[in-house]
Scaffold this motif. Structure first.
Motif, PDB file in Angstrom:
ATOM      1  N   UNK A   1     -42.083  36.337 -42.011  1.00  0.00           N
ATOM      2  CA  UNK A   1     -42.154  35.577 -40.722  1.00  0.00           C
ATOM      3  C   UNK A   1     -42.288  34.201 -40.577  1.00  0.00           C
ATOM      4  N   UNK A   2     -42.068  33.878 -38.843  1.00  0.00           N
ATOM      5  CA  UNK A   2     -42.001  32.589 -38.895  1.00  0.00           C
ATOM      6  C   UNK A   2     -43.883  32.426 -38.108  1.00  0.00           C
ATOM      7  N   UNK A   3     -44.843  31.696 -38.345  1.00  0.00           N
ATOM      8  CA  UNK A   3     -45.743  32.066 -37.904  1.00  0.00           C
ATOM      9  C   UNK A   3     -46.389  32.567 -36.590  1.00  0.00           C
ATOM     10  N   UNK A   4     -45.078  31.982 -35.659  1.00  0.00           N
ATOM     11  CA  UNK A   4     -45.403  33.495 -34.530  1.00  0.00           C
ATOM     12  C   UNK A   4     -45.057  34.823 -34.181  1.00  0.00           C
ATOM     13  N   UNK A   5     -44.220  34.910 -35.556  1.00  0.00           N
ATOM     14  CA  UNK A   5     -43.973  36.128 -35.881  1.00  0.00           C
ATOM     15  C   UNK A   5     -45.068  36.634 -36.792  1.00  0.00           C
ATOM     16  N   UNK A   6     -46.463  36.589 -36.950  1.00  0.00           N
ATOM     17  CA  UNK A   6     -47.663  37.315 -37.759  1.00  0.00           C
ATOM     18  C   UNK A   6     -48.191  38.164 -37.190  1.00  0.00           C
ATOM     19  N   UNK A   7     -49.064  39.285 -37.438  1.00  0.00           N
ATOM     20  CA  UNK A   7     -49.943  39.513 -36.648  1.00  0.00           C
ATOM     21  C   UNK A   7     -51.035  38.746 -36.857  1.00  0.00           C
TER      22      UNK A   7
END
Length: 154
Positions: free
Chosen positions: A10-16
């Motif tokens: 995941x990209x940082x923006x996609x992380x929970x």
């Protein structure tokens, strides 16, 4: 690919939120007082920690309510990491933002939260509380240029 850890998928923006928070290695470097030279923009790191920092645990003692007690505490997000050039070079958030992987000593890789301390990356036992200072400017007496270099096994 499914067996890859989340920080590689995941990209940082996609992380929970939970994934994002788990990237913190517990080094305590981001909880130290810094000064910015108004003329040059240079950031001066110190070994003085925030009044909420627990130096033994190397964590914030009141993370959920930290902004209530320390209004200028910076909330690190995937959207502001690039602007925070003072973040430690060893920081997982910075490393992933720069396209690097986690350091070998990172607790997500070792499964041991003490690995960051054994690797010599944390500031455990090396700081003084800002609450102990007579004047906030006294923190400059504890300038620590060694904290801006890459720490650990790099």
């Amino acid at each position: 690919m499914a067996g890859e850890p989340f920080w590689r998928r995941k990209t940082l923006e996609q992380m929970t939120v939970a994934e994002w928070e788990s990237l913190c290695d517990g080094c305590g470097l981001c909880c130290l007082v810094r000064f910015e030279d108004e003329d040059t923009g240079e950031v001066i790191p110190t070994r003085v920690h925030c009044k909420l920092f627990d130096p033994a645990a190397c964590r914030c003692s009141n993370y959920p309510e930290r902004h209530r007690y320390v209004p200028d505490c910076i909330k690190l997000t995937p959207h502001n990491i690039e602007a925070l050039e003072w973040m430690p070079k060893s920081c997982a958030y910075r490393r992933l933002h720069e396209g690097r992987d986690l350091a070998d000593w990172h607790p997500l890789l070792t499964g041991d939260p003490e690995s960051v301390h054994r690797a010599g990356v944390s500031v455990r036992g090396q700081t003084v509380s800002e609450a102990a200072l007579a004047d906030p400017e006294d923190a400059l007496d504890f300038a620590a240029w060694d904290l801006v270099i890459e720490r650990g096994d790099e």
